[in-house]
Design an enzyme around this catalytic site. Structure first.
Site, PDB file in Angstrom:
ATOM      1  N   SER A 186       0.967  -0.958  -0.273  1.00 19.07           N
ATOM      2  CA  SER A 186      -0.124  -0.104   0.030  1.00 19.07           C
ATOM      3  C   SER A 186       1.104   1.170   0.019  1.00 19.07           C
ATOM      4  O   SER A 186       0.352   1.916   0.080  1.00 19.07           O
ATOM      5  CB  SER A 186      -0.534  -0.106   1.145  1.00 19.07           C
ATOM      6  OG  SER A 186      -0.312  -0.332   2.468  1.00 19.07           O
ATOM      7  N   HIS A 204      -5.643  -3.947  -1.248  1.00 19.99           N
ATOM      8  CA  HIS A 204      -5.655  -3.253  -1.915  1.00 19.99           C
ATOM      9  C   HIS A 204      -4.971  -3.177  -3.017  1.00 19.99           C
ATOM     10  O   HIS A 204      -5.090  -2.378  -4.907  1.00 19.99           O
ATOM     11  CB  HIS A 204      -4.182  -2.083  -1.900  1.00 19.99           C
ATOM     12  CG  HIS A 204      -4.149  -0.722  -1.131  1.00 19.99           C
ATOM     13  ND1 HIS A 204      -4.945   0.176  -0.816  1.00 19.99           N
ATOM     14  CD2 HIS A 204      -3.568  -1.015   0.674  1.00 19.99           C
ATOM     15  CE1 HIS A 204      -4.577   0.534   0.356  1.00 19.99           C
ATOM     16  NE2 HIS A 204      -4.498   0.033   1.190  1.00 19.99           N
ATOM     17  N   LYS A 235     -12.421  -0.058   1.170  1.00 19.71           N
ATOM     18  CA  LYS A 235     -11.623   0.460   0.612  1.00 19.71           C
ATOM     19  C   LYS A 235     -12.191   0.581  -0.988  1.00 19.71           C
ATOM     20  O   LYS A 235     -13.639   1.310  -1.166  1.00 19.71           O
ATOM     21  CB  LYS A 235     -10.163  -0.344   0.112  1.00 19.71           C
ATOM     22  CG  LYS A 235      -9.362  -0.280   0.916  1.00 19.71           C
ATOM     23  CD  LYS A 235      -7.756  -0.404   1.492  1.00 19.71           C
ATOM     24  CE  LYS A 235      -6.939  -0.552   3.040  1.00 19.71           C
ATOM     25  NZ  LYS A 235      -6.808  -1.032   3.494  1.00 19.71           N
TER      26      LYS A 235
HETATM   27  C1  LIG Z   1      -6.527  -1.377   5.050  1.00 16.89           C
HETATM   28  C2  LIG Z   1      -5.691  -2.560   4.531  1.00 16.89           C
HETATM   29  C3  LIG Z   1      -6.777  -3.515   5.699  1.00 16.89           C
HETATM   30  C4  LIG Z   1      -7.660  -3.300   6.667  1.00 16.89           C
HETATM   31  O1  LIG Z   1      -9.075  -2.977   6.222  1.00 16.89           O
HETATM   32  P1  LIG Z   1      -9.953  -2.926   7.231  1.00 16.89           P
HETATM   33  O2  LIG Z   1     -10.884  -3.326   7.004  1.00 16.89           O
HETATM   34  O3  LIG Z   1      -9.980  -1.174   7.231  1.00 16.89           O
HETATM   35  O4  LIG Z   1      -9.624  -3.185   8.205  1.00 16.89           O
HETATM   36  C5  LIG Z   1      -5.950  -4.420   6.012  1.00 16.89           C
HETATM   37  N1  LIG Z   1      -4.703  -4.762   5.046  1.00 16.89           N
HETATM   38  C6  LIG Z   1      -4.433  -4.021   4.346  1.00 16.89           C
HETATM   39  C7  LIG Z   1      -3.101  -4.437   3.438  1.00 16.89           C
HETATM   40  C8  LIG Z   1      -4.851  -3.364   4.387  1.00 16.89           C
HETATM   41  O5  LIG Z   1      -4.051  -2.411   2.990  1.00 16.89           O
END
Ligand SMILES: *Cc1c(COP(=O)(O)O)cnc(C)c1O
Length: 389
Positions: A186, A204, A235
């Site tokens: 990310s 991501h 996301k």
């Molecule tokens: C954003 C993210 C998470 C966390 O996701 P949430 O549903 O907001 O807890 C986990 N792993 C990665 C790689 C992320 O980018």
């Protein structure tokens, strides 16, 4: 007692500030979108948003909102229920099925967040006899999940297949071995190389990577072949809350029996499950959002590279503009906000020391005009701060 502790905390906070690492939160007063308003000292400020995880622009999508409203009217506000104690709604089961269909996997289990999916993944499946081989740049939630598990840990340099090979050999004596990696890293935007049995966090990458945005398994032609995928509904898939683990049915079944964040935490609200379900319907209807996201990303990266910025190679919708210095990244981000461009400077400990950057996140919601404004502002600030000649 608290007085001593308070002094200790105050000193720690001051140290964070002195190091230039203190994080302030900004306040958004509109729906999440490519154009938003943030609270300023003299009232609302209009900015173009380049730092949301709103890859497909679905966070304010009318169809998702309608689906959520309808289900809230039909099924109420919250579940107030752990599934194994009080049961689940059909909406949650339908969503799990839709996620399995999307990824071509056998079964899916929902969590309150992907942080929980990763936190509850390893401990129920692996013991001290086993090995987890983890990419050095993995997300904090994978690192925490691995920590909670008794398996022997091996770490390989980010995306380094030679080092991975070495670690796999070192782990040879262990009973079962699993490689754990982010699908898209990310902070950099690079895609992981896949050539062994693995767990991939698609947070991501799903909804972003691959021609139809089905994630890294589409990109690498491995649909249905990876043992475990985790992902988020926070996301690309609408930007609300919720996480999932999807993959082999025995793995999912065991997680339902033993995964602690699943067994000891509430279900996502029915309206969220219904809107997420609508997301997967939208994504299989046509490829418009997906194509727009890819076009926007290519356009932005090309223009920024041509302007002379140091851009990390990317295959996702993340464009890391490298500045290397923490204070410069903050100054740059603040100057961009003055220009109406909303971005965040990232620095240690979110990225390694000396690797400070501005992370630009592209969205299907961006118009060409918004992208051009963003690029022009980057160039203007870049020249003023001596980043561009
Ligand atoms: C954003 C993210 C998470 C966390 O996701 P949430 O549903 O907001 O807890 C986990 N792993 C990665 C790689 C992320 O980018």
């Amino acid at each position: 007692m608290y007085q001593d502790f308070q002094k200790h905390l105050q000193a720690t906070l001051q140290q964070i500030k002195d190091d230039g690492l203190y994080k302030n939160e900004r306040v958004i007063i509109t729906p999440q979108s490519s154009a938003i308003q943030v609270k300023g000292e003299n009232g609302p400020v209009d900015v173009i948003n380049f730092c949301a995880n709103n890859y497909l622009g679905l966070a304010d999508n009318k169809e998702l909102i309608e689906a959520a409203k309808k289900r809230m009217d039909e099924r109420g506000y919250g579940m107030a229920s752990v599934r194994f104690i009080c049961g689940t709604q059909d909406t949650h089961k339908m969503l799990e099925k839709a996620i399995s269909d999307f990824f071509g996997t056998e079964d899916t289990i929902l969590y309150a967040a992907c942080f929980d999916a990763n936190g509850g993944l390893f401990e129920p499946l692996f013991t001290a006899e086993d090995a987890i081989i983890s990419d050095a740049l993995n997300h904090a939630s994978i690192i925490d999940g691995v920590r909670l598990c008794k398996a022997v840990r091996y770490r390989y340099a980010n995306g380094d297949m030679e080092d991975l090979e070495k670690q796999l050999q070192a782990a040879q004596a262990q009973r079962f071995r699993i490689i754990a990696t982010d699908g898209v890293f990310s902070m950099d935007g690079n895609v992981c190389p896949l050539d062994a049995m693995v767990m991939v966090d698609e947070s991501h990458s799903a909804g972003v990577v691959g021609k139809t945005c089905h994630g890294v398994t589409e990109q690498y032609n491995l649909r249905g072949k990876i043992e475990v995928l985790t992902g988020t509904l926070g996301k690309a898939f609408g930007g609300s809350v919720g996480g999932f683990t999807t993959g082999k049915k025995e793995i999912i079944d065991l997680l339902r029996q033993r995964s602690r964040p699943y067994l000891f935490s509430n279900s996502i609200p029915p309206m969220v499950a219904a809107a997420a379900l609508k997301t997967f319907e939208l994504l299989t209807r046509d490829n418009k959002l997906q194509d727009t996201l890819h076009d926007n990303t290519n356009y932005f990266v090309e223009k920024m590279t041509a302007a002379g910025f140091d851009i990390k190679p990317t295959q996702s919708a993340i464009c890391a503009v490298m500045l290397y210095d923490a204070r410069l990244s903050q100054e740059f981000a603040a100057a961009l906000q003055e220009e109406g461009i909303y971005v965040t400077g990232f620095y240690y400990p979110v990225v390694p020391q000396g690797q400070a950057r501005i992370r630009v996140q592209l969205s299907a919601a961006h118009t060409r005009e918004q992208l051009d404004k963003g690029i022009a502002a980057f160039v203007k600030v870049g020249k003023r701060l001596g980043v561009l000649k």
